[in-house]
Design an enzyme around this catalytic site. Structure first.
Site, mmCIF file in Angstrom:
data_model
loop_
_atom_site.group_PDB
_atom_site.id
_atom_site.type_symbol
_atom_site.label_atom_id
_atom_site.label_comp_id
_atom_site.label_asym_id
_atom_site.label_seq_id
_atom_site.Cartn_x
_atom_site.Cartn_y
_atom_site.Cartn_z
ATOM 1 N N GLU A 204 5.920 -46.489 25.532
ATOM 2 C CA GLU A 204 4.632 -46.281 24.841
ATOM 3 C C GLU A 204 4.747 -45.414 23.594
ATOM 4 O O GLU A 204 4.052 -44.407 23.462
ATOM 5 C CB GLU A 204 3.631 -45.632 25.809
ATOM 6 C CG GLU A 204 3.374 -46.471 27.026
ATOM 7 C CD GLU A 204 2.484 -45.773 28.054
ATOM 8 O OE1 GLU A 204 1.564 -46.434 28.552
ATOM 9 O OE2 GLU A 204 2.705 -44.575 28.359
HETATM 10 C C1 TNX Z 1 2.018 -45.366 32.298
HETATM 11 S S1 TNX Z 1 4.695 -46.147 33.072
HETATM 12 C C2 TNX Z 1 2.949 -44.440 31.872
HETATM 13 C C3 TNX Z 1 2.801 -43.049 32.271
HETATM 14 C C4 TNX Z 1 1.496 -42.795 32.970
HETATM 15 C C5 TNX Z 1 1.246 -43.887 33.970
HETATM 16 C C6 TNX Z 1 0.012 -43.678 34.780
HETATM 17 C C7 TNX Z 1 5.085 -45.397 31.910
HETATM 18 C C8 TNX Z 1 6.476 -45.511 31.586
HETATM 19 N N1 TNX Z 1 4.129 -44.736 31.249
HETATM 20 O O1 TNX Z 1 2.926 -42.216 31.150
HETATM 21 O O2 TNX Z 1 1.569 -41.561 33.610
HETATM 22 O O3 TNX Z 1 1.141 -45.102 33.286
HETATM 23 O O4 TNX Z 1 -0.133 -44.637 35.776
#
Ligand code: TNX
Length: 555
Positions: A356
């Site tokens: 992300e």
């Molecule tokens: C997605 S999964 C994220 C996390 C959040 C999570 C909450 C991922 C690699 N990134 O930063 O904590 O969703 O469900």
């Protein structure tokens, strides 16, 4: 008339009754199906026997060559609840003893030898044979589960301490069986994490992935960068109307202590400091670190997120922060982090995050992770990264051996990793994210972006080797991920973890099965075995969600 003749005579007079009686007697004598003991994850093969082994204070743990550490650990784990100081010794095996042998039992396939074991329980002995100490440890977990659940109690409980006669041949489907804990969104103490290691190891998980840094917190002291924890460790995600919850951080001695505790449970720690985004706590700590001799006096150039200068954000927002790939200061900071964590982590992997990263162009993202790969390798580790970015962004070129962690539902990011020749750890968010909300639950815990009101069946009903574009041969293993935005206490973490982590453990360990739907035979069998864990959860004091899918013995 002799009694037997009389019986025969009666039988002649009432054939049907007699035959039925005989059948019952015959079954009881030899063939009756004894239900398999309630072991989670389900062993590869379980053959039930007749009779019961009684563990008494007179038993010895007979430790064959090379088994001393596991044997002593077994005796130690049996001690608090039983009160027995079992002798750990070599020599002959007597009735009532538990024997550990480090050898190939001859019953394991080649792929099962690294961690497999052969366990035989009879009225007279318990015999555990495994080619490796890891296999012996796995067998010890099964022994603990064959004993009454109260065996895990920290204080003396009453016996009897019995185990059903059984012969178990067992080995894991996947070598990487992980539990991820996010101590960045909410700080957890070393003691908390050790308790979570107990849970993971009980169910034969062997990787603890520690998410040590994110936008809201940085949790381990890095020498030369004291602000990372002094500033970056102050807070946690704000819950219940607060802007910020309390933070905290570990010293390096704390970190080493957790690694050592994990190692004693045959659990390998994978450290993660997320990058190039999810690092606002690092930015907030180092943006003003102008006097640090390891930086060039202008650390402001690390800031490449949406906010420059960076601002604290203790909400659950994601993907807004970022550190600049062309700043020497960025690399001075990450080199220190990666070097020190690698030196303290004996396992093969260092997880660089990589998810992300919204502020970046593909070129910037690739420049960042490609440079970071080199640092990770220079410190002797194999890089691991979240597959949505690490395996998917054009220009990202993970080195040979690098591992992708797939989390997007449907595993499209895992398929991209396979295209790049990478092995994949499967953590599909709709099945393996332990932070997703539960049904009929007023705890207020959990997020629901991937799976709303998801019960045990959702964590159980998936196959890691059956996603489009991700052949089983590319799957290194499975991980359950406990993101901690909503979990303020250790009890909150346990509540979201149990019992769903048991489903993840079974998916990771047990042979492929038809687990489809809450009505499958496999699920019906699984929930019975989960129900049997209630006494264990209670005796250990682990909080758990009372899933309506499980026939818990005590209402
Ligand atoms: C997605 S999964 C994220 C996390 C959040 C999570 C909450 C991922 C690699 N990134 O930063 O904590 O969703 O469900």
């Amino acid at each position: 008339m002799s009694p037997s003749l009389r019986r025969r005579a009666q039988c002649l007079g009432a054939v049907a009754v007699c035959a039925a009686g005989f059948l019952v007697a015959a079954r009881a004598a030899q063939a009756a199906p004894v239900p398999a003991p309630a072991v989670v994850p389900k062993p590869v093969s379980t053959v039930t026997g007749r009779g019961t082994f009684h563990l008494t204070a007179r038993a010895s743990v007979v430790a064959g060559r090379g088994t001393g550490a596991v044997a002593r650990a077994l005796a130690a784990t049996l001690r608090p609840a039983t009160g027995y100081r079992l002798a750990v010794r070599g020599g002959a095996v007597h009735d009532g003893d538990i024997e550990l042998v480090l050898a190939d039992p001859g019953t394991l396939p080649p792929a099962g030898r690294a961690e497999g074991y052969q366990l035989s329980v009879t009225k007279r002995h318990v015999t555990l044979v495994a080619p490796t100490t890891h296999g012996l440890f796995n067998g010890v977990q099964t022994i603990r589960q064959l004993l009454p659940g109260r065996i895990v109690a920290a204080h003396r409980r009453s016996g009897p301490w019995t185990m059903p006669a059984v012969s178990i041949t067992d080995y894991p489907r996947y070598q990487y069986r992980g539990y991820m804990i996010d101590i960045a969104r909410h700080y957890r103490t070393p003691a908390d994490v050790k308790r979570l290691i107990d849970i993971a190891a009980t169910y034969k998980l062997d990787v603890l992935h520690l998410h040590l840094s994110d936008d809201q917190g940085f949790r381990v002291v890095i020498n030369g960068f004291p602000r990372l924890t002094a500033i970056g460790g102050q807070g946690s995600v704000g819950t219940q109307g607060r802007t910020m919850d309390p933070g905290g951080f570990w010293t390096q001695a704390d970190y080493r202590g957790v690694v050592a505790y994990a190692a004693r449970h045959f659990v390998t720690v994978v450290p993660e400091v997320d990058s190039p985004s999810h690092n606002n706590a690092i930015e907030m700590s180092e943006y003003g670190d102008v006097d640090n001799p390891r930086l060039n006096g202008h650390p402001q150039d690390i800031s490449c997120g949406f906010n420059t200068p960076p601002v604290w954000n203790y909400s659950t927002d994601v993907g807004y922060s970022g550190m600049c790939p062309d700043s020497d200061n960025t690399w001075a900071i990450y080199r220190a982090i990666i070097g020190q964590l690698s030196a303290m982590s004996p396992g093969p992997y260092y997880h660089l995050g990589g998810d992300e990263a919204h502020p970046f162009t593909n070129e910037q993202y690739a420049a960042f992770v490609n440079h970071e790969n080199q640092i990770v390798q220079a410190f002797g580790k194999t890089p691991m990264g979240w597959a949505d970015g690490y395996a998917t962004v054009p220009g990202s070129t993970p080195p040979a051996g690098a591992v992708a962690e797939s989390w997007l539902p449907g595993a499209t990011d895992g398929a991209a990793a396979v295209q790049k020749g990478m092995k994949v750890v499967m953590a599909p968010a709709d099945h393996a994210y332990l932070d997703q909300t539960l049904p009929n639950d007023d705890s207020g815990l959990g997020l629901s972006w991937a799976c709303r009101q998801c019960d045990l069946d959702k964590a159980y009903d998936w196959d890691p080797g059956s996603f489009d574009g991700v052949p089983d041969s590319s799957v290194l293993g499975v991980e359950g991920a406990l993101w901690s935005e909503t979990t303020r206490t250790l009890g909150d973490v346990e509540y979201l973890t149990l019992p769903r982590l048991l489903a993840i453990a079974e998916v990771a360990w047990s042979p492929k099965a038809d687990r489809s739907g809450p009505s499958s035979a496999a699920f019906a069998d699984f929930v019975q075995r989960v129900a049997a864990q209630q006494s264990r959860f209670d005796a250990a004091g682990w909080r758990y969600y009372r899933s309506a899918e499980v026939p818990w013995p005590e209402a």
